[in-house]
Design a protein around this motif. Structure first.
Motif, PDB file in Angstrom:
ATOM      1  N   TYR A  13       0.978  -1.154  -0.023  1.00 41.57           N
ATOM      2  CA  TYR A  13      -0.094  -0.018   0.087  1.00 41.57           C
ATOM      3  C   TYR A  13       1.013   1.351  -0.033  1.00 41.57           C
ATOM      4  CZ  TYR A  13      -3.214   3.291   2.000  1.00 41.57           C
ATOM      5  OH  TYR A  13      -4.032   4.640   2.339  1.00 41.57           O
ATOM      6  N   ARG A  14       0.727   2.040  -1.009  1.00 40.09           N
ATOM      7  CA  ARG A  14       1.487   3.195  -1.051  1.00 40.09           C
ATOM      8  C   ARG A  14       0.795   4.452  -1.512  1.00 40.09           C
ATOM      9  NH1 ARG A  14       6.756   1.172  -2.296  1.00 40.09           N
ATOM     10  NH2 ARG A  14       6.856  -0.815  -2.817  1.00 40.09           N
ATOM     11  N   HIS A  15       1.209   5.664  -0.802  1.00 39.02           N
ATOM     12  CA  HIS A  15       0.685   6.541  -1.306  1.00 39.02           C
ATOM     13  C   HIS A  15       1.800   7.945  -1.022  1.00 39.02           C
ATOM     14  CE1 HIS A  15      -2.075  10.461  -1.536  1.00 39.02           C
ATOM     15  NE2 HIS A  15      -2.536   9.631  -2.214  1.00 39.02           N
ATOM     16  N   ALA A  16       1.911   8.781  -1.852  1.00 30.27           N
ATOM     17  CA  ALA A  16       3.105   9.685  -1.704  1.00 30.27           C
ATOM     18  C   ALA A  16       2.805  10.591  -0.230  1.00 30.27           C
ATOM     19  CB  ALA A  16       2.834  10.659  -2.724  1.00 30.27           C
ATOM     20  N   SER A  17       1.570  10.858  -0.085  1.00 28.28           N
ATOM     21  CA  SER A  17       1.401  11.777   1.231  1.00 28.28           C
ATOM     22  C   SER A  17       1.332  10.680   2.643  1.00 28.28           C
ATOM     23  CB  SER A  17       0.137  12.560   1.242  1.00 28.28           C
ATOM     24  OG  SER A  17      -0.959  11.084   1.207  1.00 28.28           O
ATOM     25  N   ASN A  65      -8.512  10.340   5.089  1.00 28.56           N
ATOM     26  CA  ASN A  65      -9.965  10.918   4.975  1.00 28.56           C
ATOM     27  C   ASN A  65      -9.984  11.985   4.106  1.00 28.56           C
ATOM     28  OD1 ASN A  65     -10.818   9.036   6.680  1.00 28.56           O
ATOM     29  ND2 ASN A  65     -10.956  10.330   8.391  1.00 28.56           N
ATOM     30  N   SER A  66      -8.793  12.888   3.939  1.00 25.99           N
ATOM     31  CA  SER A  66      -8.736  14.101   2.980  1.00 25.99           C
ATOM     32  C   SER A  66      -8.344  13.808   1.718  1.00 25.99           C
ATOM     33  CB  SER A  66      -7.608  14.842   3.560  1.00 25.99           C
ATOM     34  OG  SER A  66      -6.257  14.579   3.639  1.00 25.99           O
ATOM     35  N   ASP A  67      -8.019  12.549   1.438  1.00 27.42           N
ATOM     36  CA  ASP A  67      -7.670  12.020   0.112  1.00 27.42           C
ATOM     37  C   ASP A  67      -8.891  11.290  -0.503  1.00 27.42           C
ATOM     38  OD1 ASP A  67      -6.611  11.163  -2.350  1.00 27.42           O
ATOM     39  OD2 ASP A  67      -4.573  10.874  -1.474  1.00 27.42           O
ATOM     40  N   PRO A  68      -9.645  11.862  -1.517  1.00 28.01           N
ATOM     41  CA  PRO A  68     -10.740  10.900  -1.878  1.00 28.01           C
ATOM     42  C   PRO A  68     -10.376   9.935  -2.819  1.00 28.01           C
ATOM     43  CG  PRO A  68     -10.529  13.055  -3.176  1.00 28.01           C
ATOM     44  CD  PRO A  68      -9.750  13.119  -1.908  1.00 28.01           C
ATOM     45  N   ASN A  69      -9.218   9.790  -3.473  1.00 22.08           N
ATOM     46  CA  ASN A  69      -8.623   8.793  -4.258  1.00 22.08           C
ATOM     47  C   ASN A  69      -8.467   7.539  -3.582  1.00 22.08           C
ATOM     48  OD1 ASN A  69      -8.581  10.838  -6.688  1.00 22.08           O
ATOM     49  ND2 ASN A  69      -6.580  11.241  -5.818  1.00 22.08           N
ATOM     50  N   LEU A  70      -8.184   7.526  -2.196  1.00 22.80           N
ATOM     51  CA  LEU A  70      -7.992   6.290  -1.612  1.00 22.80           C
ATOM     52  C   LEU A  70      -9.227   5.504  -1.451  1.00 22.80           C
ATOM     53  CD1 LEU A  70      -5.396   7.499   1.272  1.00 22.80           C
ATOM     54  CD2 LEU A  70      -5.037   6.436  -0.886  1.00 22.80           C
ATOM     55  N   ARG A  90     -13.196  -6.843   5.814  1.00 21.33           N
ATOM     56  CA  ARG A  90     -13.364  -5.957   4.588  1.00 21.33           C
ATOM     57  C   ARG A  90     -12.240  -4.457   4.927  1.00 21.33           C
ATOM     58  NH1 ARG A  90     -19.809  -4.182   4.805  1.00 21.33           N
ATOM     59  NH2 ARG A  90     -20.623  -6.495   4.638  1.00 21.33           N
ATOM     60  N   PRO A  91     -11.566  -3.902   3.562  1.00 23.91           N
ATOM     61  CA  PRO A  91     -11.140  -2.865   3.526  1.00 23.91           C
ATOM     62  C   PRO A  91     -11.554  -1.978   4.173  1.00 23.91           C
ATOM     63  CG  PRO A  91     -10.889  -3.781   1.486  1.00 23.91           C
ATOM     64  CD  PRO A  91     -12.113  -4.468   2.184  1.00 23.91           C
ATOM     65  N   GLY A  92     -11.047  -0.985   4.981  1.00 31.18           N
ATOM     66  CA  GLY A  92     -11.729   0.077   5.991  1.00 31.18           C
ATOM     67  C   GLY A  92     -11.848  -0.491   7.488  1.00 31.18           C
TER      68      GLY A  92
END
Length: 420
Positions: free
Chosen positions: A25-29, A331-336, A363-365
Motif C-alpha cells: 500500500y503506497r501513497h505519496a502523502s 480521510n482528506s484524500d478521495p482517491n484512496l 473488509r478494507p476499511g
C-alpha cells in the motif's frame, strides 16, 4: 508503525503472499522514500550475492568482488570489568562448530523464442545458438547444532543447489544434504554423515537488549574463520524497515562487521551462546548488519527437521497502524476510497481474494482493535500474533466498521509459497 513511519519503512504490512502479485500500500502523502536502502544477503548462495532493493522485490546478483561494502564501525572498547580475553575464549569454544558451506548448481541458458521461428531456422540452420550449461557456485557459513551432523544456515545459501559441501574447521570435507529450507524466514537445515561433531550452545534471543556484546564468526568473501565484534544495535527490526518485505522475520541489528559469505554463520553473545544467524547488510552503510533471532531459526529448523517443510499461518490482509495524522491524511484524500473513524488500531487496507480474512468477512476499511482479547496498535503486533497461531485454529478479532463494533473469528490458512 505507531505514530510516524521510520525512514525506509512501508506503512503497510503485507501478510498475504509475497508471491501472489499483491503490491504494498503506497501513497505519496503517507509514505517515506525507501529507495536509499539496499539489502544484500550475505551468503553467496547461487548468485554470489542475492539482494533486495527496498520498496520492491527485485532480486539483484553480482559477484562478491564487485560488492560495494563499506567498512563498519570499530567495536567499542572492552569495559574494565570484562575479561579482555573473553572473545578469544568464545572463539576457541565455538569456532570448531562453525563451518563453511560450498554449493553449486548447473543451469541451462534459455534460447529466445524468436530463434525457434521457422524463418530463422530456415536461413541460419546450425548457426543458431544452442542452449549452454554452466555451473554457478557460491559459499556461505553455517553452525553445527547436533553431534550427528545437523547444521543451520540461510536458505539462500543453498537455493537450488545440486551439490552441497561442508568444510569443517579441522579441514574435513563432508557431503551435505538439504533437509529443508524455508524462504519466508530464510532458514535451512543441512545434514552431513558424521558423529561426535562439535556443537554450539543456543541462547535466548528474546532476552536481548541493545548495547549487549555481539560476536560474529563466518567466512566473509572466502576468508575462512573470520571473527568480528560489536554490539546489539537494536532488536525487532521489521522486514519492511530493512528493505526485505517478502520475509517474515523481526531482525536483530548489529554493528559487528559482517560481509557476503557470513550468511548462515552465528551471532554470539559474550558467553558464546548463539543468539542469531547472520543474514544481511544494508549496502553502502556502516555498521548495519542483520541477523535472524535464534529463537526464530530454531522454531523453523525444528519443523524442517520433523516434516521437511514449514507452515506459516496467515490471514491475507494488508494493514497499517493508525495515528491521528494518518487518519486525517486518509480521510482528506478521495482517491484512496477509504473513510476512517478511529484514531487508533490497525487499519485493514486490502483483503486478498479467497483468503482466510475474505472468507471470514473482513473488509478494507475495518479497524482491528483487539486480537484474541489483546489490544493491538501496530501491524507488527498483529503479524506476531498470527505467526504464533495455529493453521486452522481460531483467531478472534474485535473490529470497528463504520462506527460499529464487530467480533469475527478467522481461521488462519497456510501461507501460500512455492514448494521447496
Amino acid at each position: 508503525m505507531q505514530k510516524q513511519p521510520r525512514d525506509g519503512e512501508n506503512l503497510s504490512k503485507d501478510i498475504s503472499s509475497s508471491t501472489s502479485g499483491s503490491k504494498p500500500y503506497r501513497h505519496a502523502s503517507l509514505t517515506k522514500a525507501a529507495a536509499s536502502l539496499s539489502l544484500v544477503l550475505l551468503g553467496s548462495g547461487m548468485t554470489l550475492a542475492g539482494g533486495y532493493l527496498a520498496g520492491n522485490h527485485q532480486r539483484v546478483s553480482e559477484s562478491a568482488s564487485n560488492l560495494a561494502v563499506s567498512p563498519v564501525n570499530a567495536a567499542p572498547p572492552v569495559p574494565s570489568s570484562t575479561d579482555p580475553n573473553f572473545v578469544t575464549q568464545v572463539v576457541q569454544r565455538v569456532g570448531p562448530a562453525v563451518v563453511r558451506i560450498n554449493s553449486s548448481r548447473t543451469v541451462t541458458s534459455r534460447i529466445p523464442d524468436e530463434f525457434n521461428d521457422p524463418f530463422f531456422r530456415r536461413f541460419f540452420g546450425s548457426q543458431l545458438p544452442s542452449p549452454e550449461r554452466r555451473v554457478q557456485r557460491g559459499t556461505g557459513s553455517g553452525f553445527i547444532i547436533s553431534k550427528d551432523g545437523r547444521i543451520l544456515t540461510n536458505a539462500h545459501v543453498v537455493d537450488g543447489a545440486d551439490n552441497v559441501t561442508v568444510i569443517l574447521k579441522d579441514g574435513r570435507s563432508l557431503q551435505g544434504r538439504v533437509v529443508g529450507r524455508d524462504e519466508l524466514t530464510d532458514v535451512a537445515v543441512i545434514k552431513v554423515q558424521a558423529d561426535n561433531l562439535p556443537t554450539v550452545t543456543v541462547g535466548n534471543s528474546d532476552q536481548l537488549q541493545p548495547g549487549q556484546w555481539a560476536i560474529a564468526i563466518g567466512n566473509p568473501l572466502g576468508l575462512d574463520n573470520t571473527v568480528t565484534t560489536g554490539i546489539i544495535s537494536a532488536t525487532g527490526r521489521s522486514s519492511n524497515q530493512i528493505g526485505a518485505p517478502d520475509k517474515r522475520v523481526e531482525y536483530i541489528q548489529t554493528d559487528a562487521a559482517i560481509n557476503p559469505g557470513n550468511s548462515g554463520g552465528p551471532l554470539l553473545n559474550a558467553r558464546g551462546d548463539v543468539i542469531g544467524m547472520n543474514t544481511a547488510i544494508i549496502q553502502g552503510a556502516q555498521g548495519l548488519g542483520f541477523a535472524i533471532p535464534i529463537n526464530t531459526a530454531q522454531r523453523i529448523s525444528n519443523q524442517l527437521i520433523t516434516t521437511g517443510r514449514v507452515q506459516h499461518p496467515y490471514l491475507g490482509i494488508q494493514m497499517v497502524g493508525l495515528t491521528p495524522e494518518l487518519k486525517q491524511n486518509i480521510n482528506s484524500d478521495p482517491n484512496l476510497g477509504l473513510r476512517v473513524n478511529e484514531d487508533r488500531g490497525v487499519l485493514v487496507v486490502r483483503v486478498v481474494p479467497n483468503s482466510p480474512a475474505a472468507k471470514a468477512g473482513i473488509r478494507p476499511g475495518d479497524v482491528i482493535l483487539k486480537l484474541n482479547g489483546q489490544a493491538v496498535t501496530d501491524a507488527s503486533g498483529v503479524q506476531r500474533a498470527v505467526e504464533s497461531a495455529q493453521v486452522g485454529g481460531d483467531v478472534r478479532l474485535e473490529l470497528r466498521r463504520n462506527g460499529q463494533s464487530l467480533n469475527l473469528a478467522v481461521q488462519p490458512g497456510a501461507f501460500p509459497t512455492r514448494v521447496q
